[in-house]
Design a protein around this motif. Sequence first.
Motif, mmCIF file in Angstrom:
data_model
loop_
_atom_site.group_PDB
_atom_site.id
_atom_site.type_symbol
_atom_site.label_atom_id
_atom_site.label_comp_id
_atom_site.label_asym_id
_atom_site.label_seq_id
_atom_site.Cartn_x
_atom_site.Cartn_y
_atom_site.Cartn_z
ATOM 1 N N LYS A 132 -50.194 -15.894 15.162
ATOM 2 C CA LYS A 132 -50.354 -14.458 14.919
ATOM 3 C C LYS A 132 -49.207 -13.685 15.568
ATOM 4 C CE LYS A 132 -55.190 -14.079 13.735
ATOM 5 N NZ LYS A 132 -56.538 -13.576 14.110
ATOM 6 N N ARG A 133 -48.784 -14.173 16.720
ATOM 7 C CA ARG A 133 -47.619 -13.538 17.357
ATOM 8 C C ARG A 133 -46.413 -13.629 16.420
ATOM 9 N NH1 ARG A 133 -44.732 -15.747 22.879
ATOM 10 N NH2 ARG A 133 -43.032 -14.224 22.924
ATOM 11 N N HIS A 136 -46.828 -11.096 13.499
ATOM 12 C CA HIS A 136 -46.532 -9.708 13.883
ATOM 13 C C HIS A 136 -45.028 -9.501 14.072
ATOM 14 C CE1 HIS A 136 -50.630 -8.416 14.173
ATOM 15 N NE2 HIS A 136 -50.951 -9.379 15.011
ATOM 16 N N ARG A 139 -43.247 -9.472 10.740
ATOM 17 C CA ARG A 139 -43.480 -8.265 9.951
ATOM 18 C C ARG A 139 -42.533 -7.153 10.400
ATOM 19 N NH1 ARG A 139 -47.025 -4.465 11.351
ATOM 20 N NH2 ARG A 139 -48.164 -5.939 12.648
ATOM 21 N N LEU A 140 -42.392 -6.992 11.706
ATOM 22 C CA LEU A 140 -41.520 -5.918 12.198
ATOM 23 C C LEU A 140 -40.042 -6.273 12.016
ATOM 24 C CD1 LEU A 140 -43.314 -4.517 15.350
ATOM 25 C CD2 LEU A 140 -43.777 -4.153 12.938
ATOM 26 N N ASN A 141 -39.771 -7.555 11.760
ATOM 27 C CA ASN A 141 -38.395 -7.944 11.457
ATOM 28 C C ASN A 141 -38.126 -7.955 9.953
ATOM 29 O OD1 ASN A 141 -36.648 -8.298 13.656
ATOM 30 N ND2 ASN A 141 -37.709 -10.173 14.283
ATOM 31 N N GLN C 858 -50.523 -18.581 28.062
ATOM 32 C CA GLN C 858 -50.900 -17.375 27.320
ATOM 33 C C GLN C 858 -50.031 -16.189 27.769
ATOM 34 O OE1 GLN C 858 -55.006 -16.971 26.549
ATOM 35 N NE2 GLN C 858 -54.879 -14.868 25.845
ATOM 36 N N LYS C 899 -38.529 -9.255 30.307
ATOM 37 C CA LYS C 899 -39.896 -8.880 29.934
ATOM 38 C C LYS C 899 -40.808 -9.097 31.135
ATOM 39 C CE LYS C 899 -39.485 -9.672 25.015
ATOM 40 N NZ LYS C 899 -39.799 -10.538 23.883
ATOM 41 N N GLU C 914 -54.538 -6.667 18.960
ATOM 42 C CA GLU C 914 -54.539 -8.065 18.550
ATOM 43 C C GLU C 914 -53.549 -8.826 19.420
ATOM 44 O OE1 GLU C 914 -55.161 -8.609 14.333
ATOM 45 O OE2 GLU C 914 -53.809 -10.333 14.385
ATOM 46 N N GLU C 915 -53.992 -9.966 19.908
ATOM 47 C CA GLU C 915 -53.067 -10.785 20.710
ATOM 48 C C GLU C 915 -51.880 -11.194 19.842
ATOM 49 O OE1 GLU C 915 -55.733 -13.739 22.117
ATOM 50 O OE2 GLU C 915 -56.442 -12.496 23.777
ATOM 51 N N GLY C 916 -50.713 -11.118 20.400
ATOM 52 C CA GLY C 916 -49.506 -11.454 19.643
ATOM 53 C C GLY C 916 -48.877 -10.240 18.976
ATOM 54 N N ALA C 917 -49.588 -9.100 18.988
ATOM 55 C CA ALA C 917 -49.031 -7.891 18.360
ATOM 56 C C ALA C 917 -47.785 -7.454 19.128
ATOM 57 C CB ALA C 917 -50.066 -6.788 18.347
ATOM 58 N N GLN C 918 -46.846 -6.890 18.410
ATOM 59 C CA GLN C 918 -45.548 -6.547 18.985
ATOM 60 C C GLN C 918 -45.507 -5.082 19.401
ATOM 61 O OE1 GLN C 918 -42.875 -8.904 19.289
ATOM 62 N NE2 GLN C 918 -44.555 -10.317 18.821
ATOM 63 N N VAL C 927 -37.748 -0.946 9.555
ATOM 64 C CA VAL C 927 -37.644 -2.399 9.727
ATOM 65 C C VAL C 927 -36.199 -2.820 9.494
ATOM 66 C CG1 VAL C 927 -38.277 -4.555 8.595
ATOM 67 C CG2 VAL C 927 -40.040 -2.839 9.106
ATOM 68 N N PRO C 928 -35.603 -3.735 10.241
ATOM 69 C CA PRO C 928 -36.176 -4.439 11.391
ATOM 70 C C PRO C 928 -36.268 -3.540 12.611
ATOM 71 C CG PRO C 928 -33.893 -5.113 11.072
ATOM 72 C CD PRO C 928 -34.232 -4.232 9.924
ATOM 73 N N MET C 929 -37.436 -3.558 13.240
ATOM 74 C CA MET C 929 -37.682 -2.680 14.378
ATOM 75 C C MET C 929 -37.255 -3.371 15.671
ATOM 76 S SD MET C 929 -41.412 -1.268 13.207
ATOM 77 C CE MET C 929 -41.451 0.195 14.238
ATOM 78 N N MET C 931 -38.220 -4.684 18.913
ATOM 79 C CA MET C 931 -39.442 -5.070 19.608
ATOM 80 C C MET C 931 -39.114 -5.297 21.074
ATOM 81 S SD MET C 931 -40.895 -7.694 16.767
ATOM 82 C CE MET C 931 -39.456 -7.879 15.733
ATOM 83 N N HIS C 934 -44.711 -8.101 23.624
ATOM 84 C CA HIS C 934 -45.888 -8.431 22.824
ATOM 85 C C HIS C 934 -47.135 -8.491 23.695
ATOM 86 C CE1 HIS C 934 -45.100 -12.457 24.407
ATOM 87 N NE2 HIS C 934 -46.315 -12.786 24.049
ATOM 88 N N PRO C 967 -47.164 -1.186 16.311
ATOM 89 C CA PRO C 967 -47.289 -0.911 14.876
ATOM 90 C C PRO C 967 -47.982 -2.083 14.178
ATOM 91 C CG PRO C 967 -44.976 -0.938 15.630
ATOM 92 C CD PRO C 967 -45.807 -1.583 16.678
ATOM 93 N N MET C 968 -49.123 -1.803 13.594
ATOM 94 C CA MET C 968 -49.857 -2.827 12.855
ATOM 95 C C MET C 968 -49.712 -2.562 11.368
ATOM 96 S SD MET C 968 -51.058 -4.651 15.310
ATOM 97 C CE MET C 968 -52.305 -5.681 14.534
ATOM 98 N N ALA C 969 -50.081 -3.557 10.580
ATOM 99 C CA ALA C 969 -49.991 -3.392 9.134
ATOM 100 C C ALA C 969 -50.817 -2.186 8.703
ATOM 101 C CB ALA C 969 -50.461 -4.661 8.439
#
Lengths: 417, 104, 992
Positions: A132-133, A136, A139-141, C858, C899, C914-918, C927-929, C931, C934, C967-969
């Motif tokens: 999932k990481r 995400h 998607r932003l790339n 993690q 980081k 959500e875990e893994g969200a940027q 885009v490309p943003m 980042m 995460h 930013p999520m979908a």
Amino acid sequence: MKRFSAISVVREALRGNSAWPRQWRSPEPKPRYDVVIVGGGGHGLATAFYLADRYGVRNVAVLEKGWIGGGNTGRNTTIIRSNYLFDESARMYEHALKLWEGLSRQLNYNVMYSARGVLMLAHNIHDVQSFKRHVHANRLNGIDNEWLSPQECKEYCPPLNVGGEMRYPILGGALQRRGGTARHDAVAWGYARAADALGVDIIENCEVTGIRRAVSGGVEGLETTRGFIRAGKVGVVAAGNTSVVMNMAGVRLPLESFPLQALVSEPVKPAFPCVVMSNTIHAYISQSDKGEMVIGAGTDAYTSYSQRGALHIANHTLDAICELAPMFRRLRMLRNWGGVVDVTPDRSPIVAKTSVPGLYLNCGWGTGGFKATPGSGDLFAFTIAKDEAHPINAPFTIERFREGVMIDEAAAAAVAH
Amino acid sequence: MLLIKCPFCGPRPEIEFAYGGQAHIERPKDPMSLDDEAWAEYLYIRNNTRGVHSERWRHINGCARFFNVRRDTISDEILVTYKVGEAPDAVPEKDRPTKGGAVR
Amino acid sequence: MKYRLSSGGQVDRSKPLRFSFDGKGYSGFAGDTLASALIANGVHLVGRSFKYHRPRGFMSAGSDEPNALVGVGDDEARYTPNLRATQVELFDGLVAESQNRWPSLSLDFGGANDALSRFLTAGFYYKTFMWPAAAWKRLYEPMIRRAAGLGRAPTAADADRYTQLYSHCDVLIVGAGPAGLAAALAAGRSGAKTIVCDEQDRMGGTLLSEREAIIDGLPAADWLARTLQELGSLSNVTLLPRTTAFGWYPHNFLGLSERVTDHLGRKEGNLPRERMWQVRAKEVVLATGAIERPLVFPDNDRPGIMMAEAARTYLNRYGAVPGSRAVVFTACDSAYRAALELKGAGVHIAAIADVRPAPEGPWVERARAAGIDVRPSTLVTATHGRLHISHADLASEGASSSETVPCDLLLMSGGFTPSVHLFSQSRGKLGYDEALKSYIPQKSVENERSVGGCRGLFDLGASIADGFGGGLGAVRGAGGTPVTEQKIPVFVQSFGQDGFIGALNGKSRRRAWVDFQNDVTVKDIELATREGFRSIEHVKRYTTTGMATDQGKTSNMNALGIVSHALDLPVPKVGLTTFRPPYTPVTFGSFAGQSRGKLFDPVRQTSIHDWAAEHGAVFEDVSLWKRAHYFPRQGEDMHAAVRRECAAVRNSVGIFDATTLGKIEVVGKDAAEFMNRMYTNAWTKLEPGRLRYGLMLREDGFITDDGVVGRMATDRFHVTTTTGGAARVLALMEDYLQTEWSDLDVWLTSTTEQWAVIALQGPNARKVLEPLVEGIDLSREAMPHMSVREGRICGVPTRLFRVSFTGELGFEINVPMGYGRGVWEAIYAAGKPFDITPYGTETMHVLRAEKGYIIVGQETDGTVTPDDVGLAWAVGKTKKDFVGKRSLARPAMTRDDRKQLVGLLTVDPKVVLEEGAQIVVDPREPVPMTMIGHVTSSYWSAALGRSVALALVRGGRARIGKRLHVPMAAGNIEVEVVTPVFYDTEGKRLDG
């Protein structure tokens, strides 16, 4: 270059197929080239092509100790994807993927790039989090990659064993629809033919035995089994033998070479619609245009140049495949072979200038180099032509190891607590 | 699957062992005195020999001991195995792996 | 016409068997193959070729068969495609079908390709299908894929099982033909532990179809029977028929595939379908024989055209007559024997066309004497017949006219190619033998010797003598004492060594097949060389010659000959494609063996596992372990269960199985010094009876593991590791201890399996525990946070840790593994008044996240330093060295824009990230943003009534108090950066 097309196929067939010209010449080496590429695999041939096509360097030779495409280009499982986690890798592989999408027409050679989708399976909670990481970040790339539930995985790839009794059940998957496969040999041949048409000399059966350096320290030329060849610049793209070649210039590298096996089944009618990878149970599979299931896994444990691996590796690859697709248990292995992959400490490549003026290096693609072929060639050509890295390959230096800047995709999928 | 002669246990199949990378790379006595270049050399630079390679193996599913191996990385033939701290040439001929078959 | 002799051969006419092919019923006999049974029924059309869908019949009688591939099985769970009919043993009720044809074998629409063949030459697909671009994916590729492939994969999971076994022997003999059997006699009589394997159902090889030879005074068949009986009586000899040695791996390690039940039809008992033998042999004797080469001439692929030796085998071994009127086309003597034997069985031999200008010798004389029309310098220039050969055109070499000869059988022989596959896999050196037109073994690399036909000895007597000598040599090589050399007299008419490779009548406009299955013709190979594919590997890959399921057994040498001719290079200069395993295809299931379903990997379970299962736990896989993930009650989903479990720990007491944590006992005079070097922390001053959080780096400076360490005595540490890291940590410790610091007096022992660990956490933990413990004062003063005591619980010895991974008052109770469940149940019972609640890993994760405790794997991902995750305090500043210290001083490791671990609070407290969200600074950036980090952990916190998250953010500590965006979908989520401790920030509850 005689153009390939449906019309030319028909026209030549009606003339008995007797007038097809050579796809690339077999020239004697000239005494001097502006650029000599060491290694006639996909990456080396692509480098030569882009040097001539994009960067105006046409006095180029590619030296190949055997036959072109005979190394990892002709031995890999042809998986193409760009859904990498880190920005540096994602840019690199996406650059390649965009080139793949137009490659057949650019080269006028059907490399059979097949965007069948690459599905990476998750088998534990840590995998789910990790993928999932990726989704995400991708998607932003601007890179397509989507999360599929187990049921969606099954719908996308019906042979998958979802819900069956598995030691590590499928908990979902990350799908890159633009990912896929290509015909590996055709990539080497297509680049060779197109480069040759632009004046590049492709010299097979020509092994480099020494790198001659001038008093100034810079590269002067190459000792080869076909005599000394003077070179303005030398690009080494000799996957599997990088350490050996670079040692000739006195350059020692953070590389180790490992055997990587692959295998195919006997051909069957279409039964597997996409590419499936499972890092957790160590296997990947797709079906070739010819109908063979093309299967690979991780490297053997020890460094070796023997181009073969152990039986227990094949056993563990196929037990995983049989778990993922139990109806394939009765298919039969037709051919099993090994290649030699160069692995860096962070398993990311080096595409960079070296400490030796005029000597450039492209290596360390590990088990995943095929997918990068067009991008790697283009960026390496840029680096050689301009004597500086393109922004995309700028992070992929040798010095990153000294400084501690790792681009470690594999570590990012580290072991769970 | 290689057949590796553990100097402590005798010949055993490869799956009993873990590969330990290039041998005879000594950890610097005082790492902090090294510059970045020298430290990176220790950490990352490897001979990656095409030919006779000195390497470490560990009999992880046996006596758990580390030992050294000289192996030809072109043929995978093992020339000699020896204990940590031992000189490979000190291993008597009779204790070395037998090599090669009939020559015609 | 009767296609089965009334006597002779090794079929059992008293045991008729029914079978069907493409839905039509036939009968055969026990001892038949599907091929011999079909031939005995007059059936020759059995398949269609890969590309042109040409009608095909049987070319050979063995594993080299390229044409006669069938699908076998009436049950989808036991359906097998692509089997060679020549190897399928007949059983009653066998159901087989042809492949790669539609709608039927005799009327196959795919045959249209044949008419278009001139457009479909080698590599044509590389030159077209490129326009329009979108059509490749939608139209061309699906079309190509549908056309390709041979059989179909089964659609149901395989119902059979497979097994594997390892074996060791002095001598492994591959091939039980005359040379192999002689070698087996030599090895067996010498007392060597010997394994003999042969791919066929019966041992004997060419002796099974031998009619004339007298060996050791007996007819060949009798000598064979006597030899097999003798070998069978020797306890040191293992005979493995139906067993193919498919691969040679380094150090005399061979893979053998034994087919156990396929020939039995309906399975009885619990036998595996196949067994894979993995054999380590001191010596290997290769007696793999030779394969007859087809001749490459126009129209050489029709049903009814077969190898001369195959016809002999069908006739002599199976009593099956492959035709009534035969033309023989040969470049060597052996086909004369076939002609004579067929003639003896009543087959009319129309002519022997011999490519040699002046064939002579005993076999030619015998043929002439038998009245057979022998035609020197004669070629077959064309054949006719749609589904079966009906005529052959014969012409003298160079002549412009030809004679059309009616026939229903054409036998061909281009000589024999030694089977050097395994020898070559062993990396032995091959050399080209000009007389034999073949490569033969020159120099062994492994402990191996080749005997008989596979090294070019085709004379029966020479082969047997060579085999016996090879067997003796192998015994010697294996360190045994060989019996004395023994001469086995053989009387047989021998052959010359003639043979031919390449194309005959290459100028013909008609196609001549080289690789029959893949439809590679002479023209294809010539086209490839014309287009610059000069290496034989290129030719192979461009034309696909030698890449079919027979792996070029019958085609490789002819292809070499054609390339050699086209390039005007001697054969050895053209090169040779590499031989790769397997020798013949081997079932995937056989490689997988027992590793399937639950047995795919070992399952590790704690002694408390069953209790958890009985109490409804849902488990998760963590490395090999099964860990209780959560304990749902009726009607609860995971979130509900976790909310309840969390509340129980925060408000009263929870119980958690922490057994899976790795444990290592570090003992010895220098234990503290060793710990100092392995961990970032300082250990010297840690007093016995105290605990400390330990952090371990790799030498490159990145976090690899962590865990609480107890000092049990000055010379003894109880080290814990992460669940997944146990083996890795011990390996790293052993590596340094054995190879760098062997002067230290330290012993390492894995004790993961010795201790069950029960975590008891929550404000009431002490109250629950106190009544059960003897000899330990649990009071706050006597046993503070981060201490360890030894004593007894429920009468069982314990190492009791006062430690918390929840932020509450907590204990971790180590008891010997076998007492785990008993002590757990006693604690659980004692906790009843406090509503003690079992909790799983998910709740553990939430509770520790509320406290900002990291989880290696993690919060870290192999690129994270101690300072990145706020653990700089755990790094001993004054220590001169520890593993990873130098790396932390590298330029990139000390930058302040690395980081760093921070907390995130969503501006809307109900939103759980959500875990893994940027994470980004500017959510409007296209885009490309860019980042900057995460989300590593994210949960709903019941205790706080809102969501909490941990994150790694570039320069994160400097951003505390600032707003960032995720930013999520579905839209942007705004977050505030905070310090990564959400609950009980002062840590008061630990001392509860």
